[in-house]
Design an enzyme around this catalytic site. Structure first.
Site, PDB file in Angstrom:
ATOM      1  N   SER A  73     -22.330  25.120 -37.959  1.00 48.01           N
ATOM      2  CA  SER A  73     -22.366  24.110 -36.897  1.00 48.01           C
ATOM      3  C   SER A  73     -21.280  23.053 -37.088  1.00 48.01           C
ATOM      4  O   SER A  73     -21.112  22.180 -36.236  1.00 48.01           O
ATOM      5  CB  SER A  73     -23.741  23.435 -36.824  1.00 48.01           C
ATOM      6  OG  SER A  73     -24.122  22.952 -38.099  1.00 48.01           O
TER       7      SER A  73
ATOM      8  N   ASN B 208     -33.016  19.307 -43.207  1.00 37.97           N
ATOM      9  CA  ASN B 208     -33.875  19.239 -42.019  1.00 37.97           C
ATOM     10  C   ASN B 208     -34.103  17.798 -41.570  1.00 37.97           C
ATOM     11  O   ASN B 208     -34.126  17.501 -40.383  1.00 37.97           O
ATOM     12  CB  ASN B 208     -35.224  19.920 -42.288  1.00 37.97           C
ATOM     13  CG  ASN B 208     -35.048  21.388 -42.629  1.00 37.97           C
ATOM     14  OD1 ASN B 208     -33.940  21.924 -42.522  1.00 37.97           O
ATOM     15  ND2 ASN B 208     -36.124  22.031 -43.056  1.00 37.97           N
TER      16      ASN B 208
ATOM     17  N   THR C 293     -32.154   8.676   8.707  1.00 34.54           N
ATOM     18  CA  THR C 293     -33.230   9.518   8.163  1.00 34.54           C
ATOM     19  C   THR C 293     -32.989  10.895   8.780  1.00 34.54           C
ATOM     20  O   THR C 293     -32.544  10.978   9.937  1.00 34.54           O
ATOM     21  CB  THR C 293     -34.642   8.997   8.534  1.00 34.54           C
ATOM     22  OG1 THR C 293     -34.778   9.050   9.950  1.00 34.54           O
ATOM     23  CG2 THR C 293     -34.869   7.569   8.048  1.00 34.54           C
ATOM     24  N   HIS C 294     -33.220  11.933   8.018  1.00 39.71           N
ATOM     25  CA  HIS C 294     -32.889  13.306   8.466  1.00 39.71           C
ATOM     26  C   HIS C 294     -31.405  13.418   8.820  1.00 39.71           C
ATOM     27  O   HIS C 294     -31.040  14.250   9.652  1.00 39.71           O
ATOM     28  CB  HIS C 294     -33.727  13.733   9.672  1.00 39.71           C
ATOM     29  CG  HIS C 294     -35.181  13.440   9.542  1.00 39.71           C
ATOM     30  ND1 HIS C 294     -36.094  14.340   9.038  1.00 39.71           N
ATOM     31  CD2 HIS C 294     -35.898  12.325   9.834  1.00 39.71           C
ATOM     32  CE1 HIS C 294     -37.299  13.804   9.036  1.00 39.71           C
ATOM     33  NE2 HIS C 294     -37.214  12.562   9.505  1.00 39.71           N
TER      34      HIS C 294
ATOM     35  N   ASN D  40      -8.070  14.394  -0.912  1.00 41.78           N
ATOM     36  CA  ASN D  40      -9.360  14.988  -1.263  1.00 41.78           C
ATOM     37  C   ASN D  40     -10.161  14.107  -2.216  1.00 41.78           C
ATOM     38  O   ASN D  40      -9.603  13.461  -3.100  1.00 41.78           O
ATOM     39  CB  ASN D  40      -9.137  16.361  -1.903  1.00 41.78           C
ATOM     40  CG  ASN D  40      -8.599  17.367  -0.900  1.00 41.78           C
ATOM     41  OD1 ASN D  40      -8.920  17.292   0.278  1.00 41.78           O
ATOM     42  ND2 ASN D  40      -7.769  18.280  -1.367  1.00 41.78           N
TER      43      ASN D  40
ATOM     44  N   GLU E  52     -16.304  14.831  -6.012  1.00 43.54           N
ATOM     45  CA  GLU E  52     -16.745  16.226  -6.099  1.00 43.54           C
ATOM     46  C   GLU E  52     -17.053  16.623  -7.538  1.00 43.54           C
ATOM     47  O   GLU E  52     -18.035  17.324  -7.811  1.00 43.54           O
ATOM     48  CB  GLU E  52     -15.675  17.143  -5.507  1.00 43.54           C
ATOM     49  CG  GLU E  52     -15.555  16.991  -4.000  1.00 43.54           C
ATOM     50  CD  GLU E  52     -14.311  17.681  -3.460  1.00 43.54           C
ATOM     51  OE1 GLU E  52     -14.462  18.549  -2.605  1.00 43.54           O
ATOM     52  OE2 GLU E  52     -13.191  17.350  -3.895  1.00 43.54           O
TER      53      GLU E  52
ATOM     54  N   TYR F 260     -39.207  22.990 -38.997  1.00 46.78           N
ATOM     55  CA  TYR F 260     -37.798  23.239 -38.686  1.00 46.78           C
ATOM     56  C   TYR F 260     -37.537  24.732 -38.489  1.00 46.78           C
ATOM     57  O   TYR F 260     -38.022  25.576 -39.256  1.00 46.78           O
ATOM     58  CB  TYR F 260     -36.875  22.717 -39.802  1.00 46.78           C
ATOM     59  CG  TYR F 260     -35.420  23.028 -39.499  1.00 46.78           C
ATOM     60  CD1 TYR F 260     -34.674  22.185 -38.692  1.00 46.78           C
ATOM     61  CD2 TYR F 260     -34.816  24.208 -39.949  1.00 46.78           C
ATOM     62  CE1 TYR F 260     -33.357  22.486 -38.355  1.00 46.78           C
ATOM     63  CE2 TYR F 260     -33.503  24.529 -39.620  1.00 46.78           C
ATOM     64  CZ  TYR F 260     -32.779  23.665 -38.819  1.00 46.78           C
ATOM     65  OH  TYR F 260     -31.487  23.969 -38.480  1.00 46.78           O
TER      66      TYR F 260
HETATM   67  N1  ARG Z   1     -26.902  22.575 -39.257  1.00 46.49           N
HETATM   68  C1  ARG Z   1     -28.346  22.525 -39.260  1.00 46.49           C
HETATM   69  C2  ARG Z   1     -28.865  22.090 -37.889  1.00 46.49           C
HETATM   70  O1  ARG Z   1     -28.087  21.589 -37.141  1.00 46.49           O
HETATM   71  C3  ARG Z   1     -28.822  21.571 -40.287  1.00 46.49           C
HETATM   72  C4  ARG Z   1     -30.178  21.843 -40.810  1.00 46.49           C
HETATM   73  C5  ARG Z   1     -30.177  23.124 -41.596  1.00 46.49           C
HETATM   74  N2  ARG Z   1     -31.443  23.338 -42.217  1.00 46.49           N
HETATM   75  C6  ARG Z   1     -31.763  24.546 -42.721  1.00 46.49           C
HETATM   76  N3  ARG Z   1     -32.919  24.649 -43.258  1.00 46.49           N
HETATM   77  N4  ARG Z   1     -30.966  25.577 -42.598  1.00 46.49           N
HETATM   78  O2  ARG Z   1     -30.005  22.256 -37.551  1.00 46.49           O
END
Ligand code: ARG
Length: 467
Positions: free
Chosen positions: A22, A110, A155-156, A285, A290, A317
């Site tokens: 991530s 977590n 309205t409408h 435009n 938009e 988690y």
């Molecule tokens: N990158 C993880 C997330 O965004 C962090 C937590 C990871 N925890 C684990 N038990 N793998 O959720």
């Protein structure tokens, strides 16, 4: 060094390893991760796990990471870091050596991601609240400068009754006031500290959770470690609130687009926020409007993505929760980037008051006032309605406005009509008739402008106070 390789005998599939990271998007949480890590380090020292020298080293190391990230953004291009937590641990050890690895004592990723996301959402709410206050002020300023100009209220999408342009604009201010209230309410549930919850069951070290919470500016601590490590309600609520906000913007944008068309000609699009056509030289435009209207769909998608990510998710988690990050970021970015632009648009748009007034004078929108006249003379409202309906029919046949009918015509329809009728059918009279709080009578609208401004000031002060 990996954060969890001890029990593994096989290497990870490299594609899987890269795919599950991530860090490419959670790197933006770095300032929050560093702040939470500093607070945790202090709690560890307090619990006797770190010496004061070790604490100083760790705080210094975290500081260096922050400085380095600030001065050279490439520092964050780390293909090995699994996530922002891993990145900090890795860099801390690189800066200060093995003491860096002591920081993870008594905590879990977590709770770290839970605290980072809460800090992110809190900061985003504060930023959006400030931008919303500017936007609402821009609406109020335009309402004020619209003076006594009137326009048809629809309205409408059919002309219904004339309203002050200011009254129409303030209708939008109300929508955004509610959005601001919703965000303020969401902030309360967001601003609770999950640190000390561990992986699921609570920390195994005697961490002072209240001190941790105070250190990070939280109002209180979360009550249950299982919930705290798996809860994303604050984020779901935040994005749902942004969804409603974006829906409001889509309504506003749609109406501005419609009113800028030649059929209405109420709104002159500001050139600074419009574009031309590569093919048709005459075109101007409404691209800003938009795109604003279009964003609502994607932001609604973010809310749906979050809602379905937590749907049926067992406690506590689960890695699914990693998927909640990007929708939060997209929705927050879309709104924070859009708000200053719509505010700029609102400040530079030209309202064609002449055209609006003209439209407010036609289309039989004084019919209700004619009926009110009869009601004022003791005629039951249903009969008054019927009588004025006949007058409208006659005016349609004669191709004229109601005020052009002769007294003779009016009296033939109902004897209670008298020579003072025309003065009751003028635009100023019709507007002034709606003399209730929240109505379009000019004095009521003047008051509404003052009230709106006071509410907006109060809101901004509250936002500043919580910082
Ligand atoms: N990158 C993880 C997330 O965004 C962090 C937590 C990871 N925890 C684990 N038990 N793998 O959720």
């Amino acid at each position: 060094m990996k954060m969890w390789s001890g029990r593994f005998r096989q290497e990870l599939d490299p594609d899987f390893e890269n795919w599950q990271r991530s860090f490419p998007y959670d790197r933006r949480l770095l300032p929050f991760e560093l702040a939470a890590s500093r607070a945790h380090a202090r709690a560890l020292e307090h619990a006797g796990v770190l010496s004061s020298e070790e604490l100083a080293e760790i705080v210094e190391g975290l500081e260096q990471i922050a400085k380095r990230a600030e001065s050279s953004p490439q520092f964050l291009d780390d293909p090995e870091a699994e996530d922002v937590h891993h990145f900090v641990e890795k860099q801390l050890a690189a800066f200060i050596g093995d003491t860096g690895y002591k920081l993870h004592a008594g905590r879990s990723r977590n709770e770290q991601i839970a605290v980072d996301l809460r800090l992110f959402v809190r900061a985003a709410i504060d930023e959006i609240q400030n931008l919303l206050a500017d936007w609402i002020e821009a609406i109020i300023a335009r309402a004020e400068s619209a003076g006594s100009a009137a326009m048809p209220g629809f309205t409408h999408l059919q002309p219904a009754e004339p309203v002050l342009v200011a009254h129409w604009l303030l209708a939008y201010a109300e929508m955004f006031f509610r959005d601001s209230d919703r965000l303020a309410s969401c902030r309360k549930r967001t601003n609770l500290c999950p640190l000390g919850s561990g992986a699921i069951a609570g920390a195994t070290l005697a961490l002072n959770r209240r001190a941790l919470a105070a250190d990070l500016g939280f109002d209180d601590i979360t009550a249950n470690s299982i919930d705290a490590t798996s809860d994303r309600d604050f984020a779901l609520e935040f994005v749902q609130d942004l969804e409603v906000l974006a829906l409001h913007f889509s309504r506003w944008a749609e109406e501005m687009i419609l009113f800028s068309t030649s059929a209405y000609d109420f709104v002159e699009l500001p050139e600074a926020y419009s574009t031309g056509s590569s093919a048709m030289p005459q075109k101007k435009n409404p691209d800003l409007l938009e795109l604003v209207r279009g964003k609502a769909g994607r932001i609604a998608g973010c809310a749906t993505a979050l809602g379905t990510a937590v749907k049926s998710l067992p406690l506590a988690y689960n890695k699914d929760l990693q998927e909640t990050q990007e929708p939060i970021f997209y929705a927050a970015d879309a709104i924070t980037s859009m708000l200053p632009l719509v505010t700029g648009w609102m400040r530079s748009v030209t309202f064609n008051f002449g055209r609006m007034n003209e439209a407010a004078e036609s289309g039989f929108m004084n019919a209700w006032a004619a009926a009110a006249y009869l009601v004022g003379h003791g005629v039951p409202s249903r009969q008054a309605h019927e009588a004025v309906g006949k007058a409208v029919r006659l005016a349609l046949e004669l191709k004229c406005n109601l005020e052009d009918l002769s007294l003779h015509d009016w009296r033939a329809i109902h004897p209670a009509f008298d020579s003072d009728l025309p003065s009751h059918l003028t635009l100023p009279h019709v507007l002034a008739l709606h003399d209730v709080p929240g109505g379009t009578a000019p004095l009521r609208v003047k008051q509404a402008i003052e009230d709106a401004r006071a509410r907006n000031m109060l809101r901004s002060q509250e936002v500043h106070a919580i910082k």
